[in-house]
Design a protein around this motif. Structure first.
Motif, PDB file in Angstrom:
ATOM      1  N   LEU A   1       0.442  -1.229   0.196  1.00 55.66           N
ATOM      2  CA  LEU A   1       0.163   0.385  -0.030  1.00 55.66           C
ATOM      3  C   LEU A   1       0.874   1.711  -0.558  1.00 55.66           C
ATOM      4  CD1 LEU A   1      -2.649  -0.813   2.742  1.00 55.66           C
ATOM      5  CD2 LEU A   1      -2.636  -1.394   0.818  1.00 55.66           C
ATOM      6  N   TYR A   2       0.517   1.813  -0.826  1.00 52.94           N
ATOM      7  CA  TYR A   2       1.251   3.607  -1.219  1.00 52.94           C
ATOM      8  C   TYR A   2       0.848   4.855  -0.716  1.00 52.94           C
ATOM      9  CZ  TYR A   2       3.874   0.090  -4.882  1.00 52.94           C
ATOM     10  OH  TYR A   2       4.096  -0.584  -5.086  1.00 52.94           O
ATOM     11  N   ARG A   3       1.140   5.207   0.652  1.00 47.81           N
ATOM     12  CA  ARG A   3       0.549   5.867   0.788  1.00 47.81           C
ATOM     13  C   ARG A   3       1.240   7.419   0.917  1.00 47.81           C
ATOM     14  NH1 ARG A   3      -2.668   4.498   4.923  1.00 47.81           N
ATOM     15  NH2 ARG A   3      -3.263   2.501   5.934  1.00 47.81           N
ATOM     16  N   ALA A   4       0.497   8.499   1.005  1.00 44.14           N
ATOM     17  CA  ALA A   4       1.369   9.822   1.091  1.00 44.14           C
ATOM     18  C   ALA A   4       0.274  11.265   1.302  1.00 44.14           C
ATOM     19  CB  ALA A   4       1.248  10.083  -0.780  1.00 44.14           C
ATOM     20  N   ASP A   5       0.746  11.929   1.629  1.00 44.57           N
ATOM     21  CA  ASP A   5       0.379  13.557   2.594  1.00 44.57           C
ATOM     22  C   ASP A   5      -1.452  13.428   1.544  1.00 44.57           C
ATOM     23  OD1 ASP A   5       2.081  12.870   5.543  1.00 44.57           O
ATOM     24  OD2 ASP A   5       3.337  14.491   4.051  1.00 44.57           O
ATOM     25  N   LYS A   6      -0.692  13.650   0.439  1.00 43.50           N
ATOM     26  CA  LYS A   6      -1.824  14.544  -0.939  1.00 43.50           C
ATOM     27  C   LYS A   6      -2.635  12.982  -1.096  1.00 43.50           C
ATOM     28  CE  LYS A   6      -0.156  18.454  -1.866  1.00 43.50           C
ATOM     29  NZ  LYS A   6       0.905  19.395  -2.895  1.00 43.50           N
ATOM     30  N   THR A   7      -4.296  13.028  -1.244  1.00 36.83           N
ATOM     31  CA  THR A   7      -4.763  11.653  -2.388  1.00 36.83           C
ATOM     32  C   THR A   7      -4.115  11.461  -4.142  1.00 36.83           C
ATOM     33  OG1 THR A   7      -6.084  13.134  -3.562  1.00 36.83           O
ATOM     34  CG2 THR A   7      -6.562  12.309  -1.013  1.00 36.83           C
ATOM     35  N   MET A   8      -4.046  10.893  -4.426  1.00 36.54           N
ATOM     36  CA  MET A   8      -3.858  10.793  -6.124  1.00 36.54           C
ATOM     37  C   MET A   8      -4.300  11.623  -6.595  1.00 36.54           C
ATOM     38  SD  MET A   8      -1.829   9.302  -7.834  1.00 36.54           S
ATOM     39  CE  MET A   8      -1.165   8.093  -6.729  1.00 36.54           C
ATOM     40  N   ASN A   9      -5.958  12.228  -6.746  1.00 32.73           N
ATOM     41  CA  ASN A   9      -6.448  12.957  -7.077  1.00 32.73           C
ATOM     42  C   ASN A   9      -5.683  14.363  -6.894  1.00 32.73           C
ATOM     43  OD1 ASN A   9      -8.412  11.613  -8.838  1.00 32.73           O
ATOM     44  ND2 ASN A   9      -9.869  11.823  -7.202  1.00 32.73           N
TER      45      ASN A   9
ATOM     46  N   GLN B   1      -2.654  14.991  -6.175  1.00 35.51           N
ATOM     47  CA  GLN B   1      -0.999  14.553  -6.648  1.00 35.51           C
ATOM     48  C   GLN B   1      -1.062  15.291  -8.124  1.00 35.51           C
ATOM     49  OE1 GLN B   1       1.347  11.891  -5.368  1.00 35.51           O
ATOM     50  NE2 GLN B   1       0.151  11.473  -3.737  1.00 35.51           N
ATOM     51  N   MET B   2      -1.909  14.639  -8.637  1.00 42.99           N
ATOM     52  CA  MET B   2      -2.170  14.879 -10.305  1.00 42.99           C
ATOM     53  C   MET B   2      -2.657  15.695 -10.212  1.00 42.99           C
ATOM     54  SD  MET B   2      -3.533  10.058 -10.769  1.00 42.99           S
ATOM     55  CE  MET B   2      -4.610  11.057 -12.630  1.00 42.99           C
ATOM     56  N   SER B   3      -3.566  16.541  -9.723  1.00 41.56           N
ATOM     57  CA  SER B   3      -4.072  17.878 -10.292  1.00 41.56           C
ATOM     58  C   SER B   3      -3.064  19.140  -9.700  1.00 41.56           C
ATOM     59  CB  SER B   3      -5.272  18.248  -9.725  1.00 41.56           C
ATOM     60  OG  SER B   3      -5.188  18.092  -8.501  1.00 41.56           O
ATOM     61  N   GLY B   4      -2.073  18.817  -9.604  1.00 37.52           N
ATOM     62  CA  GLY B   4      -0.969  19.727  -8.749  1.00 37.52           C
ATOM     63  C   GLY B   4       0.705  19.480  -9.162  1.00 37.52           C
ATOM     64  N   SER B   5       0.412  19.032 -10.898  1.00 32.10           N
ATOM     65  CA  SER B   5       1.154  17.816 -11.563  1.00 32.10           C
ATOM     66  C   SER B   5       1.478  18.427 -13.461  1.00 32.10           C
ATOM     67  CB  SER B   5       1.911  16.526 -11.517  1.00 32.10           C
ATOM     68  OG  SER B   5       1.861  16.653  -9.884  1.00 32.10           O
ATOM     69  N   THR B   6       2.783  18.779 -13.943  1.00 33.07           N
ATOM     70  CA  THR B   6       2.707  18.978 -14.911  1.00 33.07           C
ATOM     71  C   THR B   6       2.695  17.774 -15.536  1.00 33.07           C
ATOM     72  OG1 THR B   6       4.616  19.236 -15.161  1.00 33.07           O
ATOM     73  CG2 THR B   6       3.642  21.259 -14.481  1.00 33.07           C
ATOM     74  N   PRO B   7       2.030  17.268 -16.854  1.00 34.12           N
ATOM     75  CA  PRO B   7       2.666  16.151 -18.393  1.00 34.12           C
ATOM     76  C   PRO B   7       4.095  15.957 -17.842  1.00 34.12           C
ATOM     77  CG  PRO B   7       0.854  17.966 -18.959  1.00 34.12           C
ATOM     78  CD  PRO B   7       1.704  19.017 -17.724  1.00 34.12           C
ATOM     79  N   GLU B   8       4.707  16.930 -17.880  1.00 36.85           N
ATOM     80  CA  GLU B   8       5.752  16.409 -18.315  1.00 36.85           C
ATOM     81  C   GLU B   8       6.266  16.061 -15.963  1.00 36.85           C
ATOM     82  OE1 GLU B   8       5.700  19.711 -20.301  1.00 36.85           O
ATOM     83  OE2 GLU B   8       5.251  19.361 -18.300  1.00 36.85           O
ATOM     84  N   GLU B   9       6.083  16.632 -15.259  1.00 35.21           N
ATOM     85  CA  GLU B   9       5.987  15.971 -13.981  1.00 35.21           C
ATOM     86  C   GLU B   9       5.448  14.829 -13.623  1.00 35.21           C
ATOM     87  OE1 GLU B   9       6.638  19.627 -10.703  1.00 35.21           O
ATOM     88  OE2 GLU B   9       4.641  19.212 -11.688  1.00 35.21           O
ATOM     89  N   MET B  10       4.450  14.549 -14.450  1.00 32.58           N
ATOM     90  CA  MET B  10       3.445  13.543 -14.353  1.00 32.58           C
ATOM     91  C   MET B  10       4.353  12.036 -15.758  1.00 32.58           C
ATOM     92  SD  MET B  10      -0.381  13.190 -14.006  1.00 32.58           S
ATOM     93  CE  MET B  10      -0.293  14.789 -15.335  1.00 32.58           C
ATOM     94  N   LYS B  11       4.982  11.885 -16.457  1.00 26.03           N
ATOM     95  CA  LYS B  11       5.384  11.292 -17.200  1.00 26.03           C
ATOM     96  C   LYS B  11       7.202  10.822 -16.981  1.00 26.03           C
ATOM     97  CE  LYS B  11       8.092  10.947 -21.942  1.00 26.03           C
ATOM     98  NZ  LYS B  11       8.713   9.806 -20.872  1.00 26.03           N
ATOM     99  N   ALA B  12       7.397  12.219 -15.792  1.00 29.90           N
ATOM    100  CA  ALA B  12       8.695  11.755 -15.195  1.00 29.90           C
ATOM    101  C   ALA B  12       8.297  11.071 -14.107  1.00 29.90           C
ATOM    102  CB  ALA B  12       9.469  12.992 -14.414  1.00 29.90           C
ATOM    103  N   GLY B  13       7.112  10.806 -13.272  1.00 31.77           N
ATOM    104  CA  GLY B  13       6.995   9.653 -12.480  1.00 31.77           C
ATOM    105  C   GLY B  13       6.748   7.939 -12.991  1.00 31.77           C
ATOM    106  N   MET B  14       5.769   8.692 -14.274  1.00 32.52           N
ATOM    107  CA  MET B  14       5.541   6.945 -14.917  1.00 32.52           C
ATOM    108  C   MET B  14       6.872   6.763 -15.367  1.00 32.52           C
ATOM    109  SD  MET B  14       2.874   6.133 -14.371  1.00 32.52           S
ATOM    110  CE  MET B  14       2.987   4.589 -14.862  1.00 32.52           C
TER     111      MET B  14
END
Length: 104
Positions: free
Chosen positions: A7-15, A17-30
């Motif tokens: 189980l992956y936990r974080a201070d922010k929900t996935m929504n 995290q994703m809404s505050g990320s740029t497409p480049e940040e999301m790609k780097a994460g993936m």
């Protein structure tokens, strides 16, 4: 071999995290997740998916996603999880061994 629910936990929900990320940040994460998956190889039973809390009555850090992994023991599992991108990005990882159902 034992199976483990990760189980992956974080201070922010996935929504959040994703809404505050740029497409480049999301790609780097993936890219980081895909690199880890390549290293983990056949230990991955189910790569998993992101999750979003519906009712988080337990409080604490929300579960942002899950995976199911297989390993001979917890030492082998620790090696598989070494350098995991979720931990590298500041999240925490909770591990649960999936126990066989008696009589099944």
């Amino acid at each position: 071999m034992a199976k483990y629910l990760i189980l992956y936990r974080a201070d922010k929900t996935m929504n959040e995290q994703m809404s505050g990320s740029t497409p480049e940040e999301m790609k780097a994460g993936m890219d980081a997740w895909n690199a880890w998956a390549g290293k983990a190889g056949s230990a991955i039973v189910d790569f998993g998916n992101p999750t979003n809390p519906v009712d988080d009555a337990g409080g604490g850090q929300p579960v942002g996603g899950y995976s199911i992994l297989e390993a001979t023991d917890t030492d082998a599992l620790d090696q598989i999880l070494e350098g995991h991108p979720h931990a590298a990005q500041g999240g925490t990882i909770a591990i649960y061994e999936i126990m066989p159902m008696p009589g099944m």
